[in-house]
Design an enzyme around this catalytic site. Structure first.
Site, short mmCIF file in Angstrom:
data_model
loop_
_atom_site.label_atom_id
_atom_site.label_comp_id
_atom_site.label_asym_id
_atom_site.label_seq_id
_atom_site.Cartn_x
_atom_site.Cartn_y
_atom_site.Cartn_z
N SER A 152 36.95 35.93 55.12
CA SER A 152 36.90 34.61 55.35
C SER A 152 37.51 33.71 54.49
O SER A 152 38.21 33.02 54.50
CB SER A 152 35.43 33.96 55.87
OG SER A 152 34.80 34.09 54.72
N ASN A 153 37.23 34.17 53.20
CA ASN A 153 38.04 33.48 51.89
C ASN A 153 39.54 33.67 51.75
O ASN A 153 40.28 32.59 51.77
CB ASN A 153 37.47 34.06 50.37
CG ASN A 153 36.17 33.03 50.28
OD1 ASN A 153 36.14 31.93 49.95
ND2 ASN A 153 35.12 33.83 50.47
N ARG A 168 37.81 56.36 39.80
CA ARG A 168 37.90 54.82 39.72
C ARG A 168 39.12 54.75 39.28
O ARG A 168 39.95 53.74 39.92
CB ARG A 168 36.77 54.10 38.86
CG ARG A 168 36.98 52.76 38.91
CD ARG A 168 35.84 52.16 38.14
NE ARG A 168 34.65 52.32 38.72
CZ ARG A 168 34.05 51.68 39.77
NH1 ARG A 168 34.77 50.61 40.21
NH2 ARG A 168 32.97 52.05 40.18
N MET A 203 34.70 44.39 46.79
CA MET A 203 33.29 44.94 46.37
C MET A 203 33.47 46.13 45.60
O MET A 203 32.75 47.14 45.95
CB MET A 203 32.18 45.26 47.54
CG MET A 203 32.23 43.93 48.63
SD MET A 203 31.67 42.39 47.60
CE MET A 203 29.79 43.03 47.39
N ARG A 204 34.01 45.93 44.35
CA ARG A 204 34.48 46.98 43.57
C ARG A 204 34.61 46.59 42.25
O ARG A 204 35.34 45.66 42.07
CB ARG A 204 35.62 47.78 44.05
CG ARG A 204 35.33 49.27 44.16
CD ARG A 204 36.52 50.29 44.67
NE ARG A 204 36.66 51.40 43.91
CZ ARG A 204 35.89 52.14 43.77
NH1 ARG A 204 34.70 52.29 44.38
NH2 ARG A 204 36.03 53.16 42.71
N HIS A 243 32.43 33.92 43.63
CA HIS A 243 30.84 34.51 43.73
C HIS A 243 29.83 33.18 44.16
O HIS A 243 29.97 32.26 43.75
CB HIS A 243 30.28 34.69 42.25
CG HIS A 243 29.05 35.36 42.27
ND1 HIS A 243 28.85 36.51 42.57
CD2 HIS A 243 27.79 34.82 41.86
CE1 HIS A 243 27.57 37.14 42.47
NE2 HIS A 243 26.79 35.96 41.97
N ASP A 289 36.75 38.80 33.81
CA ASP A 289 36.94 39.46 32.22
C ASP A 289 36.08 40.85 32.66
O ASP A 289 35.92 41.29 33.74
CB ASP A 289 36.38 38.73 31.31
CG ASP A 289 34.75 38.31 31.32
OD1 ASP A 289 34.08 39.00 31.98
OD2 ASP A 289 34.41 37.37 30.42
N ASP A 344 30.86 38.99 36.89
CA ASP A 344 30.82 37.65 37.18
C ASP A 344 30.55 36.79 36.12
O ASP A 344 29.67 35.82 36.07
CB ASP A 344 29.38 37.58 38.43
CG ASP A 344 29.61 38.34 39.59
OD1 ASP A 344 30.75 38.34 40.10
OD2 ASP A 344 28.58 38.93 40.11
C1 GRF Z 1 31.81 35.98 49.83
O1 GRF Z 1 30.38 35.27 49.71
C2 GRF Z 1 32.23 35.91 48.39
O2 GRF Z 1 31.49 34.81 47.51
C3 GRF Z 1 31.43 37.31 47.78
O3 GRF Z 1 31.72 37.93 48.89
C4 GRF Z 1 31.73 37.31 50.01
C5 GRF Z 1 33.20 37.46 50.80
O4 GRF Z 1 33.14 36.95 51.86
N1 GRF Z 1 32.24 37.68 46.56
P1 GRF Z 1 34.60 36.95 52.73
O5 GRF Z 1 34.84 38.33 53.04
O6 GRF Z 1 35.54 36.07 52.05
O7 GRF Z 1 34.37 36.45 54.33
#
Ligand code: GRF
Length: 202
Positions: free
Chosen positions: A12-13, A64, A89-90, A108, A140, A144
């Site tokens: 969604s971002n 990795r 998420m990595r 975050h 960095d 976070d």
């Molecule tokens: C968001 O809450 C962001 O802050 C976190 O992971 C989530 C990602 O959401 N790092 P989306 O995939 O952008 O909907």
């Protein structure tokens, strides 16, 4: 301003950033979208939009380092000004991060430095904070922890659950990411220690 998006899920971002570009609110171009998970909504949206979309399933790589090497190759070919982590998420290794100093952004769902790591919204709720929010920061070598570009806050309500609070924070995330990228597009960024300043260049 050329943007590479890295994501792992619903995206969604990424969608908010794409919409801001499409509507002329943000002067930028998405030069590639990379997912480390196959079949997720974010990468399907990228393909449907006709953007260069790549799935590099980390489970298919021996290490990795090998996965990052492949992601790095795609990024080098796409030549982004900024690498935008949008629910990626990595963890990125220090070696990878050092290739793009102050050019990798993350969002975050907390007011950092409070509540780093996964589950930030539920932790904020359990702690009993009255103000929660989100943070856009440079990446960095620590989790976070990099210099902060933009924060937006959200009031915590008595009846909130982790889900309702997360949903209200997410609305602010979409605004915060676009705001941070607008600043980078319009200004020259200066990072001194932990402090980030923007010099208007136009
Ligand atoms: C968001 O809450 C962001 O802050 C976190 O992971 C989530 C990602 O959401 N790092 P989306 O995939 O952008 O909907």
């Amino acid at each position: 301003m050329r943007l590479a998006i890295l994501l792992s899920g619903r995206g969604s971002n990424f969608a908010a950033i794409h919409d801001a570009i499409a509507s002329g609110v943000l002067q930028a171009e998405i030069v590639c979208v990379v997912s480390n998970r196959p079949g997720v909504a974010g990468i399907e949206r990228a393909s449907a939009l006709g953007l260069p979309a790549f799935t590099l399933d980390h489970k298919g790589f021996p290490s990795r380092a090998a996965h990052e090497e492949s992601v790095g190759k795609i990024l080098e070919e796409a030549r982004p000004d900024f690498v935008v982590l949008a629910g990626y998420m990595r963890l990125l290794s220090p070696g990878f991060v050092s290739r793009w100093p102050n050019r990798i952004l993350n969002i975050h769902p907390s007011l950092l430095p409070a509540f780093p790591g996964v589950g930030a919204q539920a932790e904020a709720l359990a702690w009993g904070v009255k103000i929660a929010g989100c943070t856009v920061h440079f990446v960095d070598e620590n989790l976070d922890a990099g210099p902060i570009l933009v924060q937006r806050c959200v009031e915590v309500l008595d009846m909130d659950t982790a889900e309702t609070l997360s949903a209200r924070i997410l609305e602010q995330e979409h605004l915060a990411y676009v705001e941070a990228l607008q600043k980078l597009a319009r200004s020259t960024v200066r990072v001194q220690g932990r402090r980030v300043a923007f010099d208007r260049s136009g």
